[in-house]
Design a protein around this motif. Structure first.
Motif, mmCIF file in Angstrom:
data_model
loop_
_atom_site.group_PDB
_atom_site.id
_atom_site.type_symbol
_atom_site.label_atom_id
_atom_site.label_comp_id
_atom_site.label_asym_id
_atom_site.label_seq_id
_atom_site.Cartn_x
_atom_site.Cartn_y
_atom_site.Cartn_z
ATOM 1 N N SER A 70 3.921 -67.272 15.325
ATOM 2 C CA SER A 70 4.076 -68.309 14.306
ATOM 3 C C SER A 70 2.846 -68.337 13.402
ATOM 4 O O SER A 70 1.743 -68.055 13.834
ATOM 5 C CB SER A 70 4.245 -69.674 14.971
ATOM 6 O OG SER A 70 5.429 -69.699 15.726
ATOM 7 N N LYS B 273 14.179 -65.207 7.737
ATOM 8 C CA LYS B 273 13.439 -64.924 8.974
ATOM 9 C C LYS B 273 13.986 -63.733 9.750
ATOM 10 O O LYS B 273 13.311 -63.183 10.613
ATOM 11 C CB LYS B 273 13.507 -66.139 9.925
ATOM 12 C CG LYS B 273 12.586 -67.267 9.569
ATOM 13 C CD LYS B 273 12.599 -68.312 10.681
ATOM 14 C CE LYS B 273 12.271 -67.775 12.044
ATOM 15 N NZ LYS B 273 11.008 -68.174 12.611
ATOM 16 N N SER C 81 9.624 -72.116 12.726
ATOM 17 C CA SER C 81 8.341 -71.567 12.317
ATOM 18 C C SER C 81 8.575 -70.517 11.227
ATOM 19 O O SER C 81 9.590 -69.820 11.241
ATOM 20 C CB SER C 81 7.643 -70.948 13.528
ATOM 21 O OG SER C 81 8.518 -70.079 14.219
ATOM 22 N N ARG D 190 16.523 -64.297 11.719
ATOM 23 C CA ARG D 190 16.649 -65.027 12.989
ATOM 24 C C ARG D 190 18.079 -64.976 13.514
ATOM 25 O O ARG D 190 19.026 -65.149 12.744
ATOM 26 C CB ARG D 190 16.246 -66.483 12.743
ATOM 27 C CG ARG D 190 16.339 -67.403 13.968
ATOM 28 C CD ARG D 190 15.894 -68.790 13.544
ATOM 29 N NE ARG D 190 16.018 -69.815 14.546
ATOM 30 C CZ ARG D 190 14.974 -70.390 15.154
ATOM 31 N NH1 ARG D 190 13.760 -69.976 14.917
ATOM 32 N NH2 ARG D 190 15.159 -71.371 16.002
ATOM 33 N N HIS E 188 9.164 -62.527 21.594
ATOM 34 C CA HIS E 188 8.418 -63.461 20.768
ATOM 35 C C HIS E 188 6.956 -63.093 20.617
ATOM 36 O O HIS E 188 6.373 -62.514 21.517
ATOM 37 C CB HIS E 188 8.446 -64.841 21.422
ATOM 38 C CG HIS E 188 9.427 -65.761 20.799
ATOM 39 N ND1 HIS E 188 10.725 -65.844 21.220
ATOM 40 C CD2 HIS E 188 9.303 -66.644 19.780
ATOM 41 C CE1 HIS E 188 11.353 -66.751 20.494
ATOM 42 N NE2 HIS E 188 10.519 -67.245 19.621
ATOM 43 N N ASN F 132 7.682 -67.573 10.362
ATOM 44 C CA ASN F 132 7.364 -66.170 10.602
ATOM 45 C C ASN F 132 8.644 -65.353 10.564
ATOM 46 O O ASN F 132 9.737 -65.902 10.695
ATOM 47 C CB ASN F 132 6.711 -66.019 11.980
ATOM 48 C CG ASN F 132 7.522 -66.714 13.054
ATOM 49 O OD1 ASN F 132 7.500 -67.938 13.154
ATOM 50 N ND2 ASN F 132 8.288 -65.954 13.816
HETATM 51 MG MG MG Z 1 9.533 -69.870 16.107
#
Ligand code: MG
Ligand code: TXA
Length: 342
Positions: free
Chosen positions: A154, A58, A146, A60, A235, A148
């Motif tokens: 998402s 991701k 999620s 992330r 986001h 994405n």
């Molecule tokens: Mg998310």
């Protein structure tokens, strides 16, 4: 790595597809799968290396904790402690469903990197036949954000996952479009009263009708909820700047005209009823004032805007209350707080 898609959105015997997903998960891999809210990217929550792959795929930030998905209500006791009477009531009435409950975590069960540096863990039981079947066959907890790329909306369709994570994950289980369309409500049960850290698919009204008043950390839509670290990052952002605009046909027409005079190409996200014939692109998100429809269609509409050459995106707002709280929270984040006129 090639990304394979297996469809389970049909009437065939899909046991081989589930087995394939579970084989990957048990061997420390990640798999994207549908839930009733959005697609998740799952890894076995007890396997630290597997969880690490989620963050890598991701892109992330590793300080942002993941939600643990379970297939049975009773499993909550395996991973969490101090489960209050209010929490038990919510579990009884709202699970499976779009409600994540944050508890003190039972030490030493869930991998450390699922909730990095936290004494708590967010748990939910998703209300989707594919997610539940996957959890049943796996017979273990799935850590799943999620599915994405970090910062993007998402995914509400398998296609969206493919766009973002193609070549980065081995398998997408395609169960068709998700129903709710915005993520779960995150409710912190370690505070008195409980605190909504992220508005989502389960409405505040529904929660309060069961357990009485809750605290909403985000006081106005889009305001940060610092305890849910995910809320502090950029986001749901489309490629072109997005502005929230009043849900008024004439106001939107005028705005489109003005922007086009400046030489801009304009994409509009708005209700079915509006006729904004001058807009370069118009993406509908359901009937005016229909929160549920807007929740279900918003992320797809934002992604559709990304496929255009629009210089600017105008998105009609909806009213607060019900799922409107979550929709406006996401829209304001996608806009990074910008409104039109500026
Ligand atoms: Mg998310
Ligand atoms: O609907 C959903 O919740 C979807 C589907 C896949 O289940 N999942 C999802 O996960 O949206 P994610 O990682 O994109 O968002 C999880 C949010 C983040 O804002 C995170 O900071 C917060 O929940 N969160 C998770 N665990 C937490 C904890 N222990 N304490 C506070 N916030 C937590």
């Amino acid at each position: 790595m090639d990304t394979e898609i297996v469809s389970v959105d049909n009437h065939m015997d899909n046991s081989l597809s589930y087995q394939r997903a579970v084989d990957i998960l048990k061997n420390g891999g990640v798999v994207a799968f549908p839930t009733e809210t959005v697609y998740g990217l799952g890894a076995l929550a007890t396997d630290e290396k597997a969880v690490q792959r989620i963050f890598e795929a991701k892109g992330r930030p590793s300080d942002n904790p993941l939600i643990v998905h379970i297939g049975n209500k009773e499993d909550v006791d395996k991973y969490a402690v101090d489960i209050s009477e209010k929490a038990k009531l919510l579990i009884d009435k709202c699970w499976p469903g779009p409600l994540t409950l944050v508890f003190n975590k039972k030490p030493g069960v869930i991998a450390e990197n699922v909730t990095p540096g936290f004494e708590t863990v967010g748990i939910r039981m998703p209300d989707h036949p594919v997610a539940l079947q996957l959890l049943r066959v796996l017979d273990g907890p799935l850590a799943a954000p999620s599915a994405n790329r970090s910062g993007k909306p998402s995914p509400t369709e398998a296609n969206h996952v493919l766009t973002d994570l193609h070549g980065r994950i081995p398998l997408i289980v395609d169960g068709g479009r998700t129903g709710v369309g915005v993520e779960s409500t995150v409710l912190d049960m370690t505070t008195v009263p409980p605190t909504i850290l992220r508005p989502g698919g389960m409405t505040r009204e529904m929660i309060e009708s069961l357990i009485g008043s809750v605290h909403a950390e985000a006081k106005s839509p889009g305001e940060e909820a610092p305890k849910a670290p995910g809320m502090k990052y950029m986001h749901y952002a489309p490629e072109s700047p997005l502005f929230v605009i009043q849900a008024d046909e004439k106001a939107i027409r005028d705005a489109v005209g003005m922007l086009q005079e400046e030489g801009k190409r304009v994409a509009v996200i708005g209700p079915d009823e509006f006729d904004i014939d001058g807009a370069d692109w118009y993406f509908t998100v359901g009937p005016l004032h229909d929160h549920e429809a807007m929740a279900a269609n918003l992320y797809r509409a934002i992604r559709q805007c990304d496929l255009t050459d629009a210089d600017i995106i105008l998105a009609a707002e909806t009213d607060m209350g019900g799922v409107g709280d979550a929709v406006m929270n996401r829209l304001i984040k996608a806009a990074d707080g910008k409104r039109f006129p500026i």
